[in-house]
Design an enzyme around this catalytic site. Structure first.
Site, PDB file in Angstrom:
ATOM      1  N   CYS A  93     -14.428  22.762  10.998  1.00 42.07           N
ATOM      2  CA  CYS A  93     -14.664  22.471  12.365  1.00 42.07           C
ATOM      3  C   CYS A  93     -12.910  22.791  14.014  1.00 42.07           C
ATOM      4  O   CYS A  93     -12.139  22.323  13.224  1.00 42.07           O
ATOM      5  CB  CYS A  93     -14.775  20.855  12.092  1.00 42.07           C
ATOM      6  SG  CYS A  93     -15.471  20.386  13.997  1.00 42.07           S
ATOM      7  N   CYS A  94     -13.710  22.660  15.160  1.00 44.58           N
ATOM      8  CA  CYS A  94     -12.569  22.510  15.418  1.00 44.58           C
ATOM      9  C   CYS A  94     -12.554  21.900  16.659  1.00 44.58           C
ATOM     10  O   CYS A  94     -13.890  20.522  16.424  1.00 44.58           O
ATOM     11  CB  CYS A  94     -12.189  23.956  16.010  1.00 44.58           C
ATOM     12  SG  CYS A  94     -12.713  25.050  17.258  1.00 44.58           S
ATOM     13  N   ALA A  95     -12.001  21.716  17.925  1.00 43.29           N
ATOM     14  CA  ALA A  95     -12.809  21.340  18.608  1.00 43.29           C
ATOM     15  C   ALA A  95     -13.651  21.603  19.906  1.00 43.29           C
ATOM     16  O   ALA A  95     -15.070  20.751  19.940  1.00 43.29           O
ATOM     17  CB  ALA A  95     -11.693  21.473  20.032  1.00 43.29           C
TER      18      ALA A  95
END
Length: 356
Positions: A93-95
């Site tokens: 998961c990133c932004a």
């Protein structure tokens, strides 16, 4: 397997998340089941961000690859790989589900692990959490009211439909409310609340009658509005019973927790400062003369507790603090909600009423 878009199932099932955002982003808002293993640390992210603004995306991406290279890159891949192997049903998961999670996914794939990512990243999960809270709080609610020491939190915690807002906030709501766990950021607190609501998915909610703020966290507006309309069951226990509960929670247990966290001597210092800070925070409302009297009694009680181990001397300042400050304040607030009160009784009466 979930394709990374069934956000509610991901949140409700505590699905492990490898959050590759920088620590500063993670601190601003994160999901309960997320572990922060960043692609770039705060310094590296800031350098790449500056480069992006000045020279565009391609130059910034090249800088990122130069900064996260060699031994640094291998260490980060190794850390991700360990978590992937330990949690085969998790996600990167990133932004926004963009470059960072795709890069982490590609690097781990080079080691033989095909690991999915959250489509839309943290932003999509956050929106799902906000929407879930908005929907869940439309269900009926019962609030548990009562003066300080009535055991309201215990009733909520032990009820299958209870949502322990103070537990989620790591704060007990009063000037003495801080715990040894630091409070979460506002967004993270809201995310934890959403996940709790999704997990239980009850037909109605049992909550403590809270103010707008719990320490530094504030209740989401949708929840606050619903609570303002909800019925209240008021716990009315004898004063002595309430004093005993508070003695156990704020003196016995807090001293034990400080000693466990800091050791005997440093823990005693921290414990004393915690009690003094609680009084100091309300000194103006108490009046400076009353504050000075209560502080003197607190100091005497601490000397007695240190000497004998007994916490009963704290009654000397706790009883007047309840009588003169906390009880009148809460009763005044409760009077304004008199039309919402549907039941009054002792702790055991209210527990039985809730069960029925």
């Amino acid at each position: 397997m979930n394709d990374g878009t069934d956000y509610r199932a991901i949140l409700a099932n505590d699905t492990p998340l490898i959050d590759v955002r920088a620590p500063v982003e993670f601190a601003q808002g994160a999901m309960p089941a997320a572990l922060n293993l960043p692609l770039m640390n705060d310094t590296e992210r800031a350098a790449v961000g500056t480069c992006y603004k000045r020279h565009g995306p391609e130059t910034a991406l090249a800088l990122g690859h130069r900064l996260v290279n060699g031994e640094t890159r291998q260490q980060r891949i190794h850390a991700w790989r360990e978590i992937c192997l330990a949690n085969p049903h998790g996600y990167f998961c990133c932004a926004r589900g963009g470059q960072r999670s795709h890069i982490a996914q590609a690097w781990v794939k080079e080691t033989g692990i095909d690991y999915p990512l959250i489509a839309g990243g943290y932003k999509a999960l956050r929106q799902a959490a906000i929407q879930a809270t908005n929907e869940q709080v439309q269900k009926p609610m019962v609030l548990i009211g009562g003066c300080t020491g009535s055991g309201k939190t215990l009733l909520v915690k032990h009820h299958p439909d209870g949502i322990d807002l103070e537990g989620l906030a790591h704060h007990r709501g009063s000037s003495f409310g801080r715990t040894l766990q630091p409070q979460l950021s506002q967004a993270t607190f809201e995310n934890h609340l959403a996940v709790d609501l999704l997990k239980k998915d009850a037909a109605r909610w049992v909550l403590e009658d809270e103010g707008r703020m719990i320490g530094s966290n504030h209740l989401p507006e949708c929840l606050r509005e619903r609570m303002a309309q909800s019925m209240i069951a008021v716990v009315e226990d004898p004063f002595e019973v309430r004093l005993e509960r508070l003695r156990e929670e704020y003196f016995e247990r807090m001293w034990h927790d400080f000693a466990a966290a800091f050791g005997e001597d440093a823990g005693w210092q921290e414990y004393g400062e915690y009690l003094h800070h609680g009084l100091f925070a309300i000194r103006r409302r108490l009046g400076l003369q009353r504050f000075a009297e209560l502080t003197a009694w607190l100091d005497s009680a601490l000397i007695e507790q240190r000497r004998t181990g007994s916490t009963e001397a704290h009654y000397a300042w706790l009883a007047p603090l309840l009588n003169d400050y906390y009880d009148p304040m809460y009763r005044y607030q409760l009077e304004k909600k008199a039309d919402k009160i549907v039941y009054r009784g002792t702790f055991n009466n209210v527990a039985a009423w809730l069960a029925a």
